[in-house]
Design an enzyme around this catalytic site. Structure first.
Site, PDB file in Angstrom:
ATOM      1  N   GLU A 327       0.843  -1.193   0.000  1.00  0.00           N
ATOM      2  CA  GLU A 327       0.000   0.000   0.000  1.00  0.00           C
ATOM      3  C   GLU A 327       0.878   1.243   0.000  1.00  0.00           C
ATOM      4  O   GLU A 327       1.758   1.377   0.866  1.00  0.00           O
ATOM      5  CB  GLU A 327      -0.898   0.045   1.235  1.00  0.00           C
ATOM      6  CG  GLU A 327      -1.989  -0.986   1.264  1.00  0.00           C
ATOM      7  CD  GLU A 327      -2.929  -0.780   2.444  1.00  0.00           C
ATOM      8  OE1 GLU A 327      -4.121  -1.089   2.295  1.00  0.00           O
ATOM      9  OE2 GLU A 327      -2.478  -0.333   3.513  1.00  0.00           O
ATOM     10  N   CYS A 328       0.664   2.146  -0.938  1.00  0.00           N
ATOM     11  CA  CYS A 328       1.343   3.436  -0.999  1.00  0.00           C
ATOM     12  C   CYS A 328       2.860   3.263  -0.906  1.00  0.00           C
ATOM     13  O   CYS A 328       3.487   2.812  -1.849  1.00  0.00           O
ATOM     14  CB  CYS A 328       0.798   4.372   0.070  1.00  0.00           C
ATOM     15  SG  CYS A 328       1.135   6.119  -0.251  1.00  0.00           S
ATOM     16  N   GLY A 329       3.482   3.590   0.238  1.00  0.00           N
ATOM     17  CA  GLY A 329       4.921   3.409   0.355  1.00  0.00           C
ATOM     18  C   GLY A 329       5.342   1.975   0.132  1.00  0.00           C
ATOM     19  O   GLY A 329       6.390   1.693  -0.474  1.00  0.00           O
ATOM     20  N   THR A 427      -1.304  -0.854  -4.413  1.00  0.00           N
ATOM     21  CA  THR A 427      -2.211   0.286  -4.585  1.00  0.00           C
ATOM     22  C   THR A 427      -1.593   1.518  -3.946  1.00  0.00           C
ATOM     23  O   THR A 427      -0.795   1.415  -3.006  1.00  0.00           O
ATOM     24  CB  THR A 427      -3.569   0.032  -3.910  1.00  0.00           C
ATOM     25  OG1 THR A 427      -3.372  -0.085  -2.487  1.00  0.00           O
ATOM     26  CG2 THR A 427      -4.230  -1.228  -4.433  1.00  0.00           C
TER      27      THR A 427
END
Length: 436
Positions: A327-329, A427
């Site tokens: 997720e993200c990072g 994501t």
């Protein structure tokens, strides 16, 4: 019976978190059992709440969660003496289009739970106008009750008197006034406050805030203003399926942005979570059936992540047979490379082709509704996932098959589709809930 209050303000940066932590610790020091919540998608503040109260705090979000999920989450406060919900941004600030049970505004939670609002007002650069702002907030929406205000960063006794008189004329209670006090300011960085676990002196800082607020705020009056509250049994809880039975979870200073309610829901469903530290060059648990990399601050540790050969090779081996999700990072670390703020390119794990850069900062912020085009751990193709995206990276390349069609809160399709390749998925948004 517990009593509930919402801590809000006209805007961000006024002092909501500091007041919430100070009230929580001051009442805890008096022997009261205090439960905190965070309204909205902020994933940093709940750790501060836990540090202040000794009890886990979770997010409640009217855009992403239905009333049953919110009722389920807040029911943990049934044994508390006082429950505090800290708001996000300004009291009525949310998105333009309604989500599951609201727009994400703090006012939604206040009305839904019937808890009065304590406003933090910063009257810097004004005097009587602060009363007009408070009165406007009080009268803006039926169903949202204003208990009173706490003034923050007042310049002088004369300044305080002018504001107090105006608020009294407007019929608004003033619980206290805080002079400027730089020593209790919480450190910040580009995604918000520096995380609680990164601050060795966080306990002392909260104690000082509690002492300071107890000197200047009528704690008994604030407590009396809280509404008696008995949580109603929720017909249903969170609609969360664990991504696996045994989950290897990256967890350190670079990977810490995961919503507490998600981890609790995984455990409640019978999953076992096994943390590991990529920064310590650790490998994911060899017996895990899925690996999950949350968001965090990989851009601050990119060189170290790139140099940690054991972590990178073990994750690559893991992904040959088992699913890995970021997720993200975490998504950025699953990619090919990350360029830091100084323009230095660091090779990441290469499980996906994503390349990101922080050399030219661009803010991505907002709620996300994703319709999965393919499965990801815990969710089937076609699932509708609600989450929140907040980062400052720029996509240089996103060559893999899109994981989802992603919309912002207005319904517009956005370019941050996520990716999938083999057993790896990622994501940019942090998952909050799945639509029922």
């Amino acid at each position: 019976m517990a009593a509930g209050l919402v801590i809000s303000a006209p805007a961000s940066g006024v002092g909501k978190t500091t007041l919430t932590l100070a009230l929580a610790r001051a009442w805890r020091n008096r022997g009261l059992n205090v439960q905190c919540f965070k309204s909205g998608p902020d994933y940093i503040d709940p750790a501060f709440h836990a540090a202040a109260t000794g009890r886990a705090s979770v997010n409640v979000d009217s855009w992403a969660m239905d009333r049953g999920a919110i009722a389920h989450l807040v029911s943990r406060g049934v044994d508390a003496d006082i429950v505090l919900a800290e708001g996000s941004m300004g009291l009525f600030d949310g998105v333009a289009a309604r989500g599951v049970s609201g727009t994400g505004a703090t006012a939604d939670i206040a009305e839904m739970l019937g808890w009065p609002v304590v406003l933090v007002i910063d009257p810097s650069g004004q005097a009587q106008t602060a009363a007009a702002i408070a009165a406007g907030l009080r009268d803006y929406r039926k169903g949202v009750r204003l208990a009173g205000v706490v003034l923050n960063r007042v310049a002088s006794p004369r300044h305080e008197d002018l504001v107090r008189r105006a608020l009294d004329d407007a019929g608004i209670a003033v619980f206290g006034a805080l002079p400027r006090h730089a020593e209790i300011s919480l450190p910040k960085r580009h995604l918000g406050l520096v995380q609680a676990e990164e601050q060795a002196e966080i306990g002392k800082l909260i104690d000082e805030a509690a002492r300071f607020v107890a000197e200047h705020v009528d704690l008994d009056a604030v407590l009396r203003a809280a509404a008696g509250w008995s949580p109603q049994p929720a017909a249903n809880g969170l609609n969360v399926t664990p991504p696996g039975q045994r989950i290897a979870l990256a967890r350190d200073a670079a990977f810490s942005f995961v919503y507490p309610h998600m981890l609790e829901a995984w455990r409640a469903a019978g999953a076992e979570i096994v943390p590991f530290s990529p920064l310590a060059d650790e490998a994911p648990d060899a017996n895990a059936d899925v690996c999950w990399l949350p968001g965090g601050y990989p851009e601050l540790h990119a060189g170290r992540i790139a140099a940690n050969a054991r972590f990178r090779s073990s994750l690559q081996s893991f992904a040959e047979m088992r699913p890995v999700h970021g997720e993200c990072g975490g998504y950025m670390v699953l990619g090919a490379a990350l360029t830091d703020a100084d323009g230095v390119r660091h090779e990441m794990t290469g499980l996906l082709g994503l390349e990101t850069s922080f050399a030219k900062r661009r803010m991505h912020l907002g709620y996300r509704l994703a319709e999965l085009a393919a499965p990801m751990p815990g969710h089937q193709a076609g699932a509708r996932l609600r989450g929140h995206e907040f980062h400052y990276s720029t996509i240089l390349a996103q060559p893999d098959i899109p994981l989802a069609v992603v919309h912002d809160a207005t319904g517009a399709v956005i370019a941050e589709t996520g990716s999938r390749r083999g057993h790896a998925t990622g994501t940019f948004f942090h998952l909050i809930a799945e639509d029922r």
